[in-house]
Design a protein around this motif. Structure first.
Motif, mmCIF file in Angstrom:
data_model
loop_
_atom_site.group_PDB
_atom_site.id
_atom_site.type_symbol
_atom_site.label_atom_id
_atom_site.label_comp_id
_atom_site.label_asym_id
_atom_site.label_seq_id
_atom_site.Cartn_x
_atom_site.Cartn_y
_atom_site.Cartn_z
ATOM 1 N N ILE A 133 2.671 -0.570 8.354
ATOM 2 C CA ILE A 133 2.161 0.285 9.562
ATOM 3 C C ILE A 133 3.045 1.584 9.785
ATOM 4 O O ILE A 133 2.319 2.614 10.080
ATOM 5 C CB ILE A 133 1.799 -0.598 10.810
ATOM 6 C CG1 ILE A 133 0.709 -1.686 10.482
ATOM 7 C CG2 ILE A 133 0.909 0.122 11.907
ATOM 8 C CD1 ILE A 133 0.644 -2.739 11.369
ATOM 9 N N ASP A 134 4.292 1.222 10.169
ATOM 10 C CA ASP A 134 4.928 2.105 10.509
ATOM 11 C C ASP A 134 5.907 2.562 9.116
ATOM 12 O O ASP A 134 7.097 2.234 9.062
ATOM 13 C CB ASP A 134 5.980 1.626 11.603
ATOM 14 C CG ASP A 134 7.009 2.744 12.137
ATOM 15 O OD1 ASP A 134 6.810 4.119 11.777
ATOM 16 O OD2 ASP A 134 8.096 2.378 12.649
ATOM 17 N N ALA A 135 5.185 3.225 8.165
ATOM 18 C CA ALA A 135 5.990 3.610 6.980
ATOM 19 C C ALA A 135 6.898 4.736 7.135
ATOM 20 O O ALA A 135 7.594 5.075 6.308
ATOM 21 C CB ALA A 135 5.087 3.604 5.960
ATOM 22 N N GLY A 136 6.830 5.322 8.334
ATOM 23 C CA GLY A 136 7.643 6.802 8.360
ATOM 24 C C GLY A 136 8.943 6.390 8.184
ATOM 25 O O GLY A 136 9.779 7.249 7.579
ATOM 26 N N ARG A 137 9.722 5.353 8.764
ATOM 27 C CA ARG A 137 11.305 5.356 8.517
ATOM 28 C C ARG A 137 11.856 4.990 7.360
ATOM 29 O O ARG A 137 12.433 5.704 6.715
ATOM 30 C CB ARG A 137 11.656 4.237 9.675
ATOM 31 C CG ARG A 137 13.236 4.091 9.842
ATOM 32 C CD ARG A 137 13.501 2.985 10.658
ATOM 33 N NE ARG A 137 13.448 3.682 11.817
ATOM 34 C CZ ARG A 137 13.689 2.769 12.994
ATOM 35 N NH1 ARG A 137 13.925 1.383 12.745
ATOM 36 N NH2 ARG A 137 13.609 3.224 14.332
ATOM 37 N N THR A 138 11.087 3.849 6.575
ATOM 38 C CA THR A 138 11.374 3.584 5.242
ATOM 39 C C THR A 138 11.090 4.601 4.356
ATOM 40 O O THR A 138 11.981 4.716 3.806
ATOM 41 C CB THR A 138 10.736 2.474 4.898
ATOM 42 O OG1 THR A 138 9.423 2.594 5.154
ATOM 43 C CG2 THR A 138 11.111 1.152 5.468
ATOM 44 N N ALA A 139 9.891 5.467 4.374
ATOM 45 C CA ALA A 139 9.570 6.273 3.426
ATOM 46 C C ALA A 139 10.647 7.581 3.637
ATOM 47 O O ALA A 139 10.914 8.326 2.633
ATOM 48 C CB ALA A 139 8.146 6.804 3.511
ATOM 49 N N VAL A 190 7.038 -11.816 6.615
ATOM 50 C CA VAL A 190 5.793 -11.274 6.425
ATOM 51 C C VAL A 190 5.623 -10.355 7.443
ATOM 52 O O VAL A 190 4.864 -9.309 7.319
ATOM 53 C CB VAL A 190 4.929 -12.550 6.764
ATOM 54 C CG1 VAL A 190 3.300 -12.114 7.079
ATOM 55 C CG2 VAL A 190 4.650 -13.488 5.524
ATOM 56 N N ALA A 191 6.112 -10.549 8.722
ATOM 57 C CA ALA A 191 5.937 -9.611 9.831
ATOM 58 C C ALA A 191 6.744 -8.352 9.305
ATOM 59 O O ALA A 191 6.074 -7.149 9.613
ATOM 60 C CB ALA A 191 6.861 -10.230 11.085
ATOM 61 N N PHE A 241 0.822 -1.181 -0.068
ATOM 62 C CA PHE A 241 -0.061 -0.050 0.084
ATOM 63 C C PHE A 241 0.939 1.293 0.056
ATOM 64 O O PHE A 241 0.559 2.228 -0.695
ATOM 65 C CB PHE A 241 -0.980 0.035 1.190
ATOM 66 C CG PHE A 241 -1.837 1.245 1.438
ATOM 67 C CD1 PHE A 241 -2.700 1.599 0.475
ATOM 68 C CD2 PHE A 241 -1.536 2.175 2.202
ATOM 69 C CE1 PHE A 241 -3.575 2.537 0.695
ATOM 70 C CE2 PHE A 241 -2.155 3.149 2.266
ATOM 71 C CZ PHE A 241 -3.124 3.562 1.640
ATOM 72 N N VAL A 242 1.911 1.218 0.794
ATOM 73 C CA VAL A 242 2.876 2.171 0.800
ATOM 74 C C VAL A 242 3.535 2.820 -0.383
ATOM 75 O O VAL A 242 3.532 3.868 -0.950
ATOM 76 C CB VAL A 242 3.931 1.992 1.926
ATOM 77 C CG1 VAL A 242 4.640 3.379 2.166
ATOM 78 C CG2 VAL A 242 3.323 1.413 3.170
#
Lengths: 124, 492
Positions: B470-476, B462-463, B396-397
């Motif tokens: 859910i916590d896409a802030g860091r990767t993005a 999968v995890a 989704f991200v």
């Protein structure tokens, strides 16, 4: 395009000729061994390209001697030594695969292999 | 010690590889491979930590100063790709133990781990080096070991697909060397940062443009951009399960990185998009890849082949992000490099579990597996949802940023197309889910749950899919920072 340009750049024409010959063999031949040979000719043309790049008109071999200021660039030669090793590795992996294909299919002709594979797929 | 991390990143797997052959024992070789791949992951994470604040590490090999000597140059873009490769490498190596014992002859197992480590070494090397000829050398290290790994598959068609990959891959690599040679002939340099400074002076020359063309074709062959993807589906279908999981998550990603590095850092954004108009070539090819390959995937009966065609479509998304030529588009590309590695890794690992128990990955043979192998199939479902791009997953991200990039350029038909092709992904994932959950088990064999050693790496991926969904802030954040570095270039 004048004759002088053709003659003075003859090394590049050899490179292009070899490159096209190798590429043509690679595409047109169905025999896997011939394909490997074509690939080899194709790669060899690139070796020639690099080596001719290093040549400087009137330059000596790159050995330090008194009174010789202009010498050929040795770096492309060294680079291509690496590429030759890579080419040998590619060829040997390719030939090894061809041997195993011969063991598994009983042929190294691409159309026969395709026929056998189509048979496997039709039979599930 | 810590200043030598860049070279250790490559040397650790490179030295462990021949040791695997010397120990001659499958389990011992496996232990070495696990150790080396986890050390690599540790180094990659440490490097990401060091450059995360915006720094650049320059490492002169053998103290030969760049631009004469070979330079390893780590900025946030490299470090990001290193982490992707090392993460997948570290999770596939424990997974390989039981899977390989089932799928590969015992006497070839140490050779398998040796080739596997060489492949990791080659891919990490491509990602870390700052020297264009060094890129070619590592490219061949990773490719040659990949041909050998694919040929280890049980099915005899693995041999022919490895051969075809060898022919196409070598042509691609040779095109790249021709391009590098032509660049050298114009600038006299092989160092990326140095080339970036020198190239603007010779932009107008035809040699540089021809070099650009050769490099573009070579990279597109390596990253399997439609229509140069023909080597990929068979290679992924017939390779041993851990090899497919590793290759699908890393090899094409590193090729995308090479493309970005050359065209944005070495040639620079202005040359690529204003003079060569790269986007005019990449945009249509990417769109055709996404639509046609998603369509082809829907009609596959072998799930590994289905996922392989889906990979070609997903590569289309990455190239699409680049063709937007904006920071948001590039952010989407870099995010999808990581996210697609996570989802395809999880999906192919789940298929490896199925292969381990029932010996087939044909859709028909998977009937009723939802109840027989609930943990495996649950992993497949979550991975599949991520592939579709359902919220709370990484897919989704990626799609979010991609659509954002499309709208930013005002290309709303592209955004609609992204949504439509996500629905196509839903169709092909659903075909598998339907058979697995709503049909009765037909086979005679004992289709029990896969062993724990296969399940935990699968579920670890999968995890990660869920966590970074859910916590896409860091990767993005990292992806955006990397995109900005790429857009800025070195020369400007």
């Amino acid at each position: 395009m004048n004759v002088e340009l053709l003659v003075s750049h003859y090394n590049y024409w050899i490179v292009i000729f070899l490159m096209m010959v190798g590429f043509y063999i690679l595409i047109s031949r169905g025999n896997l061994i011939k394909k490997i040979v074509g690939l080899n000719v194709f790669q060899t043309s690139v070796f020639m390209l690099y080596i001719t790049l290093g040549k400087i008109s009137g330059g000596t071999p790159p050995i330090l001697t008194e009174g010789e200021a202009v010498y050929s660039n040795p770096l492309p030669h060294v680079l291509i030594l690496t590429a030759i090793v890579v080419g040998i590795a590619t060829t040997s992996v390719g030939l090894a695969l061809a041997i195993r294909i011969k063991e598994a299919y009983g042929t190294v002709e691409e159309d026969e292999i395709n026929r056998i594979e189509a048979g496997i797929e039709a039979g599930g | 010690m810590s200043q030598h991390l860049p070279i250790l990143q490559v040397v650790v797997p490179l030295l462990a590889a021949p040791l695997c052959i010397f120990v001659r024992n499958g389990r011992a070789a496996w232990g070495l491979a696990v150790l080396a791949s986890w050390v690599s992951l540790g180094i990659a994470l440490a490097l990401l930590g060091q450059v995360g604040t915006g720094g650049v590490i320059s490492y002169a090999i053998g103290d030969w100063m760049p631009p004469i000597g070979i330079e390893y140059r780590v900025d946030i873009v490299n470090a990001w790709v290193l982490v992707i490769v090392a993460t997948i490498g570290a999770l596939v190596s424990p997974y390989a133990l039981v899977s390989v014992e089932r799928e590969i002859d015992a006497r070839r197992i140490p050779l398998f781990y040796s080739a596997y480590l060489l492949c990791i070494c080659g891919l990490l090397g491509i990602a870390i080096t700052g020297d264009v000829f060094n890129v070619f050398v590592f490219l061949e290290i990773s490719s040659l070991s990949a041909y050998a790994l694919i040929a280890l598959g049980r099915d005899r068609r693995a041999l022919t697909s490895a051969f075809r990959y060898l022919v196409m891959g070598s042509v691609g690599a040779t095109f790249i060397v021709i391009g590098i040679g032509l660049l050298y002939s114009m600038t006299g340099s092989l160092n990326m940062a140095d080339l970036a400074q020198l190239l603007p002076g010779v932009w107008e020359s035809r040699t540089v443009r021809v070099a650009y063309g050769f490099l573009a074709v070579g990279f597109c062959l390596k990253l399997a951009l439609f229509p140069l993807h023909l080597w990929l589906p068979n290679a992924y279908t017939y390779a041993p399960s851990p090899v497919t999981a590793f290759m699908a998550s890393t090899a094409t990603k590193v090729a995308v990185y090479m493309l970005l590095r050359f065209f944005l850092t070495v040639f620079g954004w202005h040359f690529s998009f204003e003079q060569m108009e790269l986007d005019r070539v990449l945009l249509p090819l990417a769109l055709v890849a996404i639509v046609s390959m998603s369509l082809v995937a829907i009609f596959q009966v072998n799930v590994k082949r289905l996922l392989a065609y889906s990979s070609v479509a997903q590569i289309g998304y990455m190239v699409l992000g680049l063709s937007f030529a904006t920071v948001t588009g590039l952010t989407a590309t870099l995010l999808h490099l990581f996210n697609h590695a996570l989802m395809k890794g999880a999906l192919f690992m789940a298929m490896g579990c199925v292969m381990y128990r029932i010996g087939s990955v044909q859709i028909g043979a998977m009937a009723g597996l939802g109840r027989r192998m609930p943990v495996t199939m649950a992993a497949f479902v979550v991975g599949g949802l991520s592939l579709v791009g359902v919220p709370l997953t990484v897919g989704f991200v990626s799609k979010w940023y991609l659509i954002l990039g499309a709208l930013e350029r005002g290309w709303w038909p592209v955004a609609v197309l992204i949504l439509l092709t996500s629905l196509m992904a839903l169709v092909y994932v659903w075909r598998v889910v339907e058979v697995a959950y709503f049909r009765e088990y037909q086979g005679e064999g004992d289709a029990r749950e896969a062993p724990w050693m296969l399940l935990w790496p699968t579920w670890a991926l999968v995890a990660l899919n869920l966590y970074f969904g859910i916590d896409a802030g860091r990767t993005a954040g990292i992806a955006r920072q990397a995109a900005e570095v790429l857009m800025a270039g070195i020369g400007q």
